[in-house]
Write a protein that holds these residues in place. Structure first.
Motif, PDB file in Angstrom:
ATOM      1  N   PRO A  53      13.505  18.830  12.517  1.00 57.62           N
ATOM      2  CA  PRO A  53      12.266  18.325  11.922  1.00 57.62           C
ATOM      3  C   PRO A  53      11.185  19.397  11.769  1.00 57.62           C
ATOM      4  N   VAL A  54      11.069  20.273  12.768  1.00 61.65           N
ATOM      5  CA  VAL A  54      10.021  21.298  12.741  1.00 61.65           C
ATOM      6  C   VAL A  54      10.311  22.351  11.681  1.00 61.65           C
ATOM      7  N   LEU A 214       4.230   6.055   4.740  1.00 66.04           N
ATOM      8  CA  LEU A 214       4.758   5.657   6.043  1.00 66.04           C
ATOM      9  C   LEU A 214       6.058   4.852   5.911  1.00 66.04           C
ATOM     10  N   PHE A 215       6.062   3.850   5.049  1.00 65.79           N
ATOM     11  CA  PHE A 215       7.235   2.989   4.963  1.00 65.79           C
ATOM     12  C   PHE A 215       8.348   3.600   4.101  1.00 65.79           C
ATOM     13  N   THR A 216       7.999   4.534   3.225  1.00 65.98           N
ATOM     14  CA  THR A 216       9.045   5.323   2.563  1.00 65.98           C
ATOM     15  C   THR A 216       9.766   6.178   3.592  1.00 65.98           C
ATOM     16  N   THR A 217       8.993   6.751   4.504  1.00 69.62           N
ATOM     17  CA  THR A 217       9.572   7.591   5.550  1.00 69.62           C
ATOM     18  C   THR A 217      10.447   6.786   6.496  1.00 69.62           C
ATOM     19  N   PHE A 218      10.010   5.586   6.878  1.00 68.17           N
ATOM     20  CA  PHE A 218      10.808   4.760   7.781  1.00 68.17           C
ATOM     21  C   PHE A 218      12.098   4.278   7.107  1.00 68.17           C
ATOM     22  N   ALA A 219      12.015   3.947   5.820  1.00 68.55           N
ATOM     23  CA  ALA A 219      13.228   3.552   5.091  1.00 68.55           C
ATOM     24  C   ALA A 219      14.209   4.716   5.040  1.00 68.55           C
ATOM     25  N   PHE A 220      13.681   5.911   4.809  1.00 68.28           N
ATOM     26  CA  PHE A 220      14.511   7.111   4.789  1.00 68.28           C
ATOM     27  C   PHE A 220      15.123   7.353   6.169  1.00 68.28           C
ATOM     28  N   LEU A 221      14.326   7.146   7.214  1.00 74.05           N
ATOM     29  CA  LEU A 221      14.805   7.327   8.592  1.00 74.05           C
ATOM     30  C   LEU A 221      15.977   6.394   8.889  1.00 74.05           C
ATOM     31  N   SER A 222      15.873   5.127   8.481  1.00 79.85           N
ATOM     32  CA  SER A 222      16.955   4.178   8.768  1.00 79.85           C
ATOM     33  C   SER A 222      18.252   4.616   8.100  1.00 79.85           C
ATOM     34  N   LEU A 349       9.239  13.874   4.785  1.00 80.91           N
ATOM     35  CA  LEU A 349      10.195  12.772   4.672  1.00 80.91           C
ATOM     36  C   LEU A 349      11.535  13.122   5.316  1.00 80.91           C
ATOM     37  N   THR A 350      12.115  14.263   4.910  1.00 78.39           N
ATOM     38  CA  THR A 350      13.443  14.621   5.400  1.00 78.39           C
ATOM     39  C   THR A 350      13.425  15.018   6.876  1.00 78.39           C
ATOM     40  N   SER A 351      12.363  15.710   7.300  1.00 77.46           N
ATOM     41  CA  SER A 351      12.307  16.150   8.695  1.00 77.46           C
ATOM     42  C   SER A 351      12.118  14.979   9.645  1.00 77.46           C
TER      43      SER A 351
END
Length: 431
Positions: A53-54, A214-222, A349-351
């Motif tokens: 991530p970093v 925020l929720f684009t990132t969480f969807a990507f995380l899932s 997003l990706t990190s």
């Protein structure tokens, strides 16, 4: 030139994901060579993501400042060195160090590639073009699996890793000497101006914390939880639970890869078609992605109920294909929120999404180990956990993500001008 750039970015992603996935394909050999337990193997899988991530954010920010060509070239050279360095690995600690370093230098590639696509393609083609880059991940992780398995069987896993290092060097040569940084001739002036414009930390944090980001990132995380599971655990799952042979496993992984690529490219092209017709981000991007992710989650959960080998392959094809639609379209939504720092936005997003890489392998390894002799129950629990995450965050994504109107960048204006000039040249004058 833009299609050649896209082709190289596609093959760069193939190498990137082949580097990630070959560790799973060689899992049986590596665990045997080093006498590793399931818990230790989960640690090996997780180590790739410890600093991911970093360095993903840091590397993408450098690309925004100094240009994609320089940074991607440097990254490819480090991949070459690390993959050849595998020949010297003799114990678990060295294997973990190798995986950590590989994650460090592979993390920035995807967000830089996504942002580079945005330099070369107009908004109406972004979904399709980005899906081609994402498809490279499917090819690298799954389609070339039979070839990688054959190399591992024929020459050993260390030589197979080294051959991927050679592929990285070939890519470096082609990208550095046969592509340009941007379709805009005033690139240097544009970059110089961009360096003078500093981002206010408060404004940036507000943007990142907005419901859309925020929720684009969480969807990507899932979805990243599913990606990690496919990369690290799918080969072992197909062998130990579905009872496929090593060769059948290779072809099964390849089939899942090919079919899923066709699905998410098709859905991304459909999203582009809707966007071209209505210019509505919510309808053409958000709702399409959320619906696809929900369908994918249901197919994924179905393998815990119906475990016939044929159905498992079919369901995983559909689960991966529909769920992965967030991968090409999610970065487009983030980049659109702050186009002048597209690499940075994509890297956030990706990190953040790749935090799943730290937790996922260890979590799955622990669940399978705790299940004891009942490995099927352990794998099923891990699958249901991921399916639940994808389903929940796809719903939140549909409700809260409201992208602002897209801005047309200098690069996109230049691409449109090139298309207009090309049509003029190809038109037949009326006498």
């Amino acid at each position: 030139m833009r299609w050649f750039v896209l082709l190289l970015l596609f093959f760069g992603t193939v190498i990137n994901f082949a580097d990630k996935s070959i560790i799973g394909l060689a899992a049986v050999s590596i665990m045997k060579d080093f006498n590793l337990s399931y818990t230790q193997w989960g640690l090996v899988g997780s180590s790739y993501y410890w600093l991911f991530p970093v360095t993903g954010i840091f590397g993408a920010a450098l690309a925004d400042r100094f240009g994609a060509k320089k940074i991607l070239g440097f990254l490819m050279l480090t991949w070459t060195v690390l993959q050849f360095g595998v020949l010297a690995i003799t114990a678990l600690p060295l294997l973990i160090v190798y995986r950590v370093l590989l994650g460090v230098f592979e993390a920035p590639y995807t967000p830089i590639a996504f942002n580079h696509v945005h330099k070369w393609f107009p908004p109406k083609q972004i979904g399709f073009a980005t899906s081609i880059v994402v498809a490279g991940g499917g090819v690298g992780a799954m389609v070339v699996a039979p070839l990688l398995v054959a190399l591992i069987v024929a020459f050993g896993w260390k030589v197979a890793f080294a051959l991927l290092g050679a592929a990285s060097f070939v890519w470096f040569f082609l990208f550095q000497f046969f592509t340009k940084e941007s379709p805009v001739q005033v690139y240097k002036e544009k970059q110089k101006k961009a360096r003078l414009e500093k981002i206010k930390l408060k404004d940036f944090l507000v943007l990142v914390a907005s419901p859309t980001a925020l929720f684009t990132t969480f969807a990507f995380l899932s979805t990243q939880f599913l990606i990690v599971w496919f990369t690290i655990w799918l080969p072992i799952y197909l062998v130990e639970v579905v009872q496929l042979s090593a060769i059948q496993m290779g072809y099964g992984v390849a089939t899942i890869g090919v079919v899923s690529i066709l699905i998410y490219i098709g859905v991304s092209a459909f999203s582009d078609h809707l966007f071209k017709k209505n210019q509505n981000w919510r309808l053409s991007r958000v709702y399409v992605v959320a619906g696809a992710m929900g369908i994918g989650a249901l197919f994924l959960a179905s393998v815990t109920v119906f475990q016939n080998p044929v159905w498992v392959i079919i369901a995983l094809c559909l689960a991966k294909g529909f769920t992965y639609v967030i991968l090409p379209i999610g970065p487009s939504i983030m980049i659109n929120e702050l186009p002048e720092r597209g690499g940075l936005m994509a890297s956030i997003l990706t990190s953040f999404g790749n935090l799943a890489g730290i937790v996922g392998p260890i979590l799955t390894g622990s669940i399978v180990a705790l299940a004891g002799a009942n490995k099927i129950a352990g794998y099923n629990l891990s699958i249901l956990f991921i399916a639940g995450l994808v389903l929940i965050f796809s719903l939140l994504f549909a409700i809260f993500v409201k992208p602002k109107l897209a801005k047309v960048s200098m690069d996109e204006q230049h691409v449109k001008l090139e298309e207009k000039e090309s049509r003029k040249k190809n038109s037949v004058p009326v006498l």
